[in-house]
Write an enzyme that holds these catalytic residues in place. Structure first.
Site, PDB file in Angstrom:
ATOM      1  N   ASP A   1      14.069 -14.849  -0.171  1.00 13.32           N
ATOM      2  CA  ASP A   1      12.847 -14.985  -0.998  1.00 13.32           C
ATOM      3  C   ASP A   1      11.660 -15.345  -0.103  1.00 13.32           C
ATOM      4  OD1 ASP A   1      11.260 -15.132  -3.254  1.00 13.32           O
ATOM      5  OD2 ASP A   1      12.513 -16.563  -4.313  1.00 13.32           O
TER       6      ASP A   1
ATOM      7  N   CYS B   1       7.146 -13.238  -4.728  1.00  8.36           N
ATOM      8  CA  CYS B   1       7.785 -11.970  -5.073  1.00  8.36           C
ATOM      9  C   CYS B   1       6.712 -10.898  -4.998  1.00  8.36           C
ATOM     10  CB  CYS B   1       8.393 -12.038  -6.470  1.00  8.36           C
ATOM     11  SG  CYS B   1       9.064 -10.455  -6.999  1.00  8.36           S
TER      12      CYS B   1
ATOM     13  N   HIS C   1       9.419 -21.976  -8.324  1.00  8.66           N
ATOM     14  CA  HIS C   1       8.349 -21.723  -7.348  1.00  8.66           C
ATOM     15  C   HIS C   1       7.319 -22.832  -7.547  1.00  8.66           C
ATOM     16  CE1 HIS C   1       9.254 -17.602  -5.662  1.00  8.66           C
ATOM     17  NE2 HIS C   1      10.238 -17.797  -6.537  1.00  8.66           N
TER      18      HIS C   1
ATOM     19  N   HIS D   1      15.574 -22.259 -10.245  1.00  8.04           N
ATOM     20  CA  HIS D   1      14.859 -21.600  -9.135  1.00  8.04           C
ATOM     21  C   HIS D   1      13.363 -21.755  -9.407  1.00  8.04           C
ATOM     22  CE1 HIS D   1      14.580 -18.079  -6.209  1.00  8.04           C
ATOM     23  NE2 HIS D   1      13.386 -17.990  -6.795  1.00  8.04           N
TER      24      HIS D   1
HETATM   25  P1  HMG Z   1      13.849   3.480  -7.388  1.00  8.00           P
HETATM   26  O1  HMG Z   1      12.738   4.069  -6.590  1.00  8.00           O
HETATM   27  O2  HMG Z   1      13.821   3.578  -8.876  1.00  8.00           O
HETATM   28  O3  HMG Z   1      15.276   3.998  -6.834  1.00  8.00           O
HETATM   29  O4  HMG Z   1      13.942   1.952  -6.975  1.00  8.00           O
HETATM   30  P2  HMG Z   1      16.009   5.376  -7.040  1.00  8.00           P
HETATM   31  O5  HMG Z   1      17.392   5.063  -7.504  1.00  8.00           O
HETATM   32  O6  HMG Z   1      15.160   6.322  -7.852  1.00  8.00           O
HETATM   33  O7  HMG Z   1      16.100   5.934  -5.546  1.00  8.00           O
HETATM   34  C1  HMG Z   1      14.940   6.327  -4.796  1.00  8.00           C
HETATM   35  C2  HMG Z   1      15.272   6.335  -3.310  1.00  8.00           C
HETATM   36  O8  HMG Z   1      15.593   5.008  -2.873  1.00  8.00           O
HETATM   37  C3  HMG Z   1      16.509   7.172  -2.955  1.00  8.00           C
HETATM   38  O9  HMG Z   1      16.309   7.651  -1.630  1.00  8.00           O
HETATM   39  C4  HMG Z   1      17.621   6.167  -2.920  1.00  8.00           C
HETATM   40  O10 HMG Z   1      18.707   6.547  -2.105  1.00  8.00           O
HETATM   41  C5  HMG Z   1      16.908   4.957  -2.324  1.00  8.00           C
HETATM   42  P3  HMG Z   1      15.787   9.137  -1.340  1.00  8.00           P
HETATM   43  O11 HMG Z   1      16.782  10.039  -2.049  1.00  8.00           O
HETATM   44  O12 HMG Z   1      14.397   9.200  -1.948  1.00  8.00           O
HETATM   45  O13 HMG Z   1      15.788   9.226   0.152  1.00  8.00           O
HETATM   46  N1  HMG Z   1      17.546   3.694  -2.745  1.00  8.00           N
HETATM   47  C6  HMG Z   1      18.007   2.752  -1.908  1.00  8.00           C
HETATM   48  N2  HMG Z   1      18.019   2.656  -0.567  1.00  8.00           N
HETATM   49  C7  HMG Z   1      18.595   1.553  -0.044  1.00  8.00           C
HETATM   50  N3  HMG Z   1      19.122   0.559  -0.786  1.00  8.00           N
HETATM   51  C8  HMG Z   1      19.110   0.619  -2.117  1.00  8.00           C
HETATM   52  C9  HMG Z   1      18.540   1.755  -2.727  1.00  8.00           C
HETATM   53  N4  HMG Z   1      18.371   2.125  -4.019  1.00  8.00           N
HETATM   54  C10 HMG Z   1      17.768   3.313  -4.012  1.00  8.00           C
HETATM   55  N5  HMG Z   1      19.636  -0.372  -2.837  1.00  8.00           N
HETATM   56  C11 HMG Z   1      15.207  -0.083  -6.674  1.00  8.00           C
HETATM   57  C12 HMG Z   1      14.894   1.088  -7.595  1.00  8.00           C
HETATM   58  C13 HMG Z   1      16.020  -1.071  -7.461  1.00  8.00           C
HETATM   59  C14 HMG Z   1      15.984   0.431  -5.460  1.00  8.00           C
HETATM   60  C15 HMG Z   1      13.873  -0.691  -6.186  1.00  8.00           C
HETATM   61  O14 HMG Z   1      13.092  -0.991  -7.306  1.00  8.00           O
HETATM   62  C16 HMG Z   1      14.054  -1.960  -5.374  1.00  8.00           C
HETATM   63  O15 HMG Z   1      14.577  -1.929  -4.274  1.00  8.00           O
HETATM   64  N6  HMG Z   1      13.591  -3.112  -5.915  1.00  8.00           N
HETATM   65  C17 HMG Z   1      13.756  -4.409  -5.262  1.00  8.00           C
HETATM   66  C18 HMG Z   1      12.550  -5.269  -5.466  1.00  8.00           C
HETATM   67  C19 HMG Z   1      12.784  -6.638  -4.873  1.00  8.00           C
HETATM   68  O16 HMG Z   1      13.511  -6.823  -3.910  1.00  8.00           O
HETATM   69  N7  HMG Z   1      12.126  -7.640  -5.473  1.00  8.00           N
HETATM   70  C20 HMG Z   1      12.198  -8.982  -5.030  1.00  8.00           C
HETATM   71  C21 HMG Z   1      13.462  -9.681  -5.443  1.00  8.00           C
HETATM   72  S1  HMG Z   1      13.431 -10.364  -7.080  1.00  8.00           S
HETATM   73  C22 HMG Z   1      12.716 -11.913  -6.892  1.00  8.00           C
HETATM   74  O17 HMG Z   1      12.145 -12.192  -5.878  1.00  8.00           O
HETATM   75  C23 HMG Z   1      12.877 -12.941  -7.973  1.00  8.00           C
HETATM   76  C24 HMG Z   1      13.890 -14.048  -7.614  1.00  8.00           C
HETATM   77  O18 HMG Z   1      13.527 -14.727  -6.432  1.00  8.00           O
HETATM   78  C25 HMG Z   1      13.989 -15.070  -8.764  1.00  8.00           C
HETATM   79  C26 HMG Z   1      12.619 -15.582  -9.250  1.00  8.00           C
HETATM   80  O19 HMG Z   1      11.800 -16.059  -8.438  1.00  8.00           O
HETATM   81  O20 HMG Z   1      12.412 -15.501 -10.454  1.00  8.00           O
HETATM   82  C27 HMG Z   1      15.291 -13.449  -7.391  1.00  8.00           C
HETATM   83 MG    MG Z   2      12.017 -16.321  -6.298  1.00  8.62          MG
END
Ligand code: HMG
Ligand code: MG
Length: 297
Positions: free
Chosen positions: A10, A234, A203, A201
């Site tokens: 994070d 985030c 912030h 969790h």
């Molecule tokens: P998308 O664009 O809808 O994915 O993203 P897709 O399934 O349509 O795929 C598009 C392309 O991405 C494809 O590649 C996939 O292979 C690739 P292409 O064919 O174009 O070459 N792909 C991946 N590559 C590597 N690893 C993967 C993956 N998935 C697809 N896992 C997706 C959907 C979920 C992947 C995207 O939205 C994403 O990665 N989101 C993550 C965002 C994130 O990390 N946010 C921060 C964390 S949450 C947070 O911080 C809150 C928390 O701390 C708690 C709080 O504070 O409340 C936890």
């Molecule tokens: Mg967080």
């Protein structure tokens, strides 16, 4: 008492200056040496969405044995990548708000829960002794949809528990909550989910995180997430400030007579290399105090 250190995940996911993998690995080791046992080290998310964590596999291969490590997994592709690395603890992450999950993982809350059910089953089949955490972000308020009905947060959390996750972490993603509403939601959650399966969790965007820890501790919560030096945010939550700083959390708990096993000076020093890589200075209050006290000796 469990402290789940989320700084390497994070803390770094929101930073645009690339942090070399070796620096991340030393950061994790230093946190472990300071006494933190559970560390969320990275995410198997799309590197296009979060470039900073594109080195997840390389980082895992570099880590020294010691800490209990976990990683974020958003979808099947992420699970496959994590399992290839032999990961034993994953965190599935959704929210109480559709507006947030759409921006964060490109799914509605309903879609995410359906996807996670399959991921949890596949993970259990591959790692029968594995551990799954579920996150419910925007538990009190969403930066896009505003205040969230408490029943909505409870319903997402109970659905995660029902699909077999070991614990649920309740996220005040943008750091807006204050103790009265934290207690209100915690009581509703505790009516459905045992305290051992809940983590908080917070912030610290508006400086309420420690007060919220105290409020939920009073009700029996014994697991808190925090980030060294208060790094974090985030990228998909407009206005999300840093996480509750681990230094502030440990100082507060120790001063309240709750043993954590964490060395406060070592903890204060653990993030210094990462901070200098990012061109930042320590900003967590207890960290600044611990470093100042050490420099006077
Ligand atoms: P998308 O664009 O809808 O994915 O993203 P897709 O399934 O349509 O795929 C598009 C392309 O991405 C494809 O590649 C996939 O292979 C690739 P292409 O064919 O174009 O070459 N792909 C991946 N590559 C590597 N690893 C993967 C993956 N998935 C697809 N896992 C997706 C959907 C979920 C992947 C995207 O939205 C994403 O990665 N989101 C993550 C965002 C994130 O990390 N946010 C921060 C964390 S949450 C947070 O911080 C809150 C928390 O701390 C708690 C709080 O504070 O409340 C936890
Ligand atoms: Mg967080």
């Amino acid at each position: 008492m469990r402290i789940i250190e989320v700084g390497p995940r994070d803390g770094l996911q929101n930073e645009s200056v690339p942090v070399p993998t070796e620096v991340k690995s030393r950061f994790v080791s230093a946190l472990f040496q300071a006494g933190l046992k559970e560390i969320e080290v990275t995410s198997f998310v799309s590197p296009k969405w979060v470039p900073q964590l594109g080195d997840a596999a390389e980082l895992l291969a570099m880590l020294e044995p010691g800490p209990i490590t976990s990683v974020l997994v958003p979808n099947q592709k992420g699970l496959e990548r994590a399992l290839e690395c032999g990961v034993k603890r994953i965190a599935l992450f959704t929210a109480a708000s559709d507006a947030f999950t759409q921006r964060n993982i490109n799914m509605t809350v309903r879609q995410s829960l359906d996807v996670f059910k399959g991921l949890a089953e596949s993970f259990r089949a591959a790692q029968p002794d594995g551990w799954i955490r579920g996150y419910v972000s925007t538990a009190w308020e969403c930066p896009y949809a505003g205040r969230i009905a408490m029943t909505q947060t409870v319903s997402v959390a109970t659905e995660l528990i029902a699909m077999g996750v070991n614990e649920v972490s309740i996220g005040d993603t943008i750091g807006v909550a204050a103790p009265t509403e934290v207690k209100a939601l915690t009581k509703l959650l505790l009516a459905e989910i045992p305290a051992e399966k809940l983590a908080m969790h917070f912030h610290d965007t508006r400086g309420t995180a420690i007060a919220n820890v105290a409020a939920s501790y009073e009700l029996g919560i014994r697991a808190f997430d925090s980030s060294a030096s208060g790094l974090g945010g985030c990228p998909y939550a407009k206005g999300a400030g840093g996480n509750l700083a681990t230094e502030d959390l440990i100082y507060f708990l120790e001063r309240e007579g709750i043993a954590t096993g964490v060395n406060q000076l070592k903890l204060a020093q653990a993030s210094l290399e990462v901070l200098s890589t990012l061109g930042k200075v320590p900003t967590a209050k207890a960290q600044i105090a611990a470093l100042a006290a050490a420099s006077e000796q």
